[in-house]
Design a protein around this motif. Structure first.
Motif, mmCIF file in Angstrom:
data_model
loop_
_atom_site.group_PDB
_atom_site.id
_atom_site.type_symbol
_atom_site.label_atom_id
_atom_site.label_comp_id
_atom_site.label_asym_id
_atom_site.label_seq_id
_atom_site.Cartn_x
_atom_site.Cartn_y
_atom_site.Cartn_z
ATOM 1 N N ALA A 307 0.841 -1.186 0.000
ATOM 2 C CA ALA A 307 0.000 0.000 0.000
ATOM 3 C C ALA A 307 0.883 1.246 0.000
ATOM 4 N N LEU A 308 0.258 2.393 -0.253
ATOM 5 C CA LEU A 308 1.028 3.626 -0.428
ATOM 6 C C LEU A 308 1.163 4.436 0.855
ATOM 7 N N TYR A 309 0.381 4.130 1.899
ATOM 8 C CA TYR A 309 0.489 4.864 3.162
ATOM 9 C C TYR A 309 -0.037 3.988 4.293
ATOM 10 N N VAL A 382 -2.394 11.059 -2.296
ATOM 11 C CA VAL A 382 -2.034 11.005 -0.879
ATOM 12 C C VAL A 382 -0.537 10.765 -0.730
ATOM 13 N N GLU A 383 -0.022 9.805 -1.503
ATOM 14 C CA GLU A 383 1.407 9.519 -1.440
ATOM 15 C C GLU A 383 2.228 10.763 -1.793
ATOM 16 N N THR A 384 1.779 11.481 -2.806
ATOM 17 C CA THR A 384 2.500 12.698 -3.196
ATOM 18 C C THR A 384 2.434 13.744 -2.089
ATOM 19 N N ALA A 418 -14.881 17.007 -0.831
ATOM 20 C CA ALA A 418 -14.879 15.542 -0.776
ATOM 21 C C ALA A 418 -13.466 14.994 -0.955
ATOM 22 N N VAL A 419 -12.686 15.641 -1.814
ATOM 23 C CA VAL A 419 -11.300 15.204 -2.014
ATOM 24 C C VAL A 419 -10.474 15.497 -0.762
ATOM 25 N N VAL A 420 -10.664 16.688 -0.168
ATOM 26 C CA VAL A 420 -9.948 17.002 1.066
ATOM 27 C C VAL A 420 -10.295 15.992 2.155
ATOM 28 N N ALA A 426 -7.063 9.645 5.072
ATOM 29 C CA ALA A 426 -5.852 8.863 4.835
ATOM 30 C C ALA A 426 -4.766 9.157 5.863
ATOM 31 N N GLY A 427 -4.966 10.201 6.691
ATOM 32 C CA GLY A 427 -3.995 10.485 7.748
ATOM 33 C C GLY A 427 -3.258 11.791 7.591
ATOM 34 N N LEU A 428 -3.583 12.585 6.588
ATOM 35 C CA LEU A 428 -2.923 13.875 6.389
ATOM 36 C C LEU A 428 -3.586 14.950 7.261
#
Length: 468
Positions: A307-309, A382-384, A418-420, A426-428
């Motif tokens: 996974a990415l995060y 998210v990864e970025t 919705a994107v935010v 995701a944890g940001l």
């Protein structure tokens, strides 16, 4: 008178030569007669169902010994010989072959041979089934251990021949007729073999029925491999039909924004119920991994990869467990990809632009609900963002020009939010993101074509400034 007596006493010695000649004639003529009667009797039996028949003739008396397959057959044999010209008496020494109760016939396949066992009702049936087995099975060794017995159900030959045609579809197994009931067990040779056999059984002769069908099929396998180096998603294994194949390939194209879909699928019967409904969300989960493999084997879904995060593995397990059809089980072996090195603000903006240049965040038509097909793209964003820990980011929503301006403005704001929300889940940190809506005021293409409108409906990430 004396003369008469004298003549009579001289007459009887003359009969002796006659008697000798008669006896000699009888002795000479009897063997040809017996041979003729034997030949005629044998010919008379050519249409009578007998086995191991033997005819002996004594004068004009005929003795028949044979195995008969029915009482009618015995009577027919005697009547046929009695009708032969020259026969005086028929001695019936025929016997009925044993009756099998129940009447059982079976064909069993193992690794090297097919064995026929049980009973056949007639020598002709036995020979016919053996010949059919050789024809249906090509070069496979066939061993015939069947005997002869009475008691076969009507249309036995027809049923047995149909069942022999199913043996090539088995890797191993056994098919049995018990009176008029059919039982099957074993493993089909190919996917779809089980269904093909079940379909064939619908053509059993009238009076026959299937008591049990325990034929199993090889595992039904679908696989997908995501290669981050070659940037490919390779699909292999089985799908039910060409419609399902097209739907799965199309779904993969929507979910994997950065990979070329390589279609190596083949259509095959035998898919478990709910197969397509399991593959779709499983592909969505795979799209959220950096690299990974998906294998759907019958009703088991196995997902592995990176996974990415940190919070993604738990989300993937929970969502996929919820989305899989009833009866499917998930086995997830998901780790987290090592974090990439942080970058400065200039590079961060470039990375966001590159990711969004490869795919578009989608929403439900006219609504702010995120389309599940966009999960893979969102996870890469998210990864970025994780690589840009020191910058603030504006998430900007845009619409096409259709509809009311105020409605478009509100929709663009809700979609940006919705994107935010996805990023924060995701944890940001929420403090790093601002949702902004611009409606249709900043088009990047004309609104006169569907293509132009699609380009205008977009989300942009704008790096604003360094965090204090």
């Amino acid at each position: 008178m004396r003369g008469l007596i004298k003549w009579s006493s001289k007459w009887w010695p003359g009969t002796i030569p006659l008697a000798v000649l008669w006896a000699l004639a009888a002795w000479i003529s009897t063997p040809p007669l017996e041979a003729e009667l034997a030949s005629r009797s044998t010919a008379a039996l050519k249409d009578v169902l007998l086995d191991k028949s033997r005819i002996t003739v004594d004068g004009r008396d005929v003795t028949i010994a044979a195995d008969a397959f029915s009482e009618e057959g015995r009577r027919s044999a005697v009547a046929a010989i009695e009708a032969v010209p020259g026969v005086r008496l028929v001695n019936d020494e025929t016997r009925l072959i044993p009756e099998a109760k129940p009447f059982v016939w079976a064909a069993e396949r193992d690794v090297v041979r097919v064995t026929l066992s049980g009973s056949s009702p007639l020598p002709a049936s036995k020979a016919k089934l053996l010949e059919a087995a050789h024809a249906d099975l090509g070069g496979v060794e066939v061993v015939d251990q069947t005997g002869l017995a009475r008691g076969a159900p009507p249309r036995f030959d027809e049923a047995a021949l149909l069942l022999l045609q199913q043996i090539p579809k088995l890797k191993d197994g056994k098919i049995t007729i018990t009176d008029n009931k059919v039982s099957l067990a074993g493993m089909a040779r190919d996917l779809g073999g089980r269904e093909a056999i079940a379909t064939a059984l619908k053509s059993l002769p009238e009076g026959f029925s299937v008591a049990s069908n325990e034929i199993k099929a090889p595992p039904y396998i679908f696989q997908a491999y995501k290669d981050p180096v070659a940037l490919t998603l390779t699909l292999t294994g089985n799908v039910p039909d060409n419609n399902a194949r097209a739907a799965i390939v199309a779904a993969a194209g929507r979910k994997f924004f950065n990979e070329k879909v390589v279609d190596n699928l083949k259509t095959s019967l035998g898919a478990p119920s709910g197969f397509a409904s399991a593959v779709a969300p499983a592909l969505g989960a795979l799209s959220r991994l950096s690299t990974g493999t998906l294998a759907v084997t019958d009703r088991e879904v196995k997902l592995s990869g990176d996974a990415l995060y940190d919070s993604a593995p738990g989300q993937l397990r929970a969502n996929l467990t919820k989305d899989l059809p009833q009866g499917f089980q998930l086995k997830a072996d998901i780790s987290v990809k090592p974090a990439a090195a942080p970058v400065d603000a200039t590079v961060c903006q470039q990375l966001f632009t590159e990711v969004l240049g490869k795919g578009t965040i989608r929403f439900e038509s006219g609504r702010s609900n995120l389309d599940p097909d966009s999960a893979g793209l969102l996870d890469h964003l998210v990864e970025t963002a994780l690589r840009c820990p020191t910058v603030n980011i504006e998430v900007a929503g845009h619409t096409d020009a259709d509809g009311d301006n105020a409605a478009n403005q509100a929709l663009s704001e809700k979609r940006a939010q919705a994107v935010v929300d996805y990023l924060v889940k995701a944890g940001l940190p929420a403090s790093r993101f601002t949702a902004a809506g611009f409606g249709s005021t900043q088009p990047v293409a004309d609104n006169d074509t569907d293509e132009g409108k699609a380009r205008n409906r977009r989300i942009e990430f704008v790096v604003k400034d360094q965090q204090p």
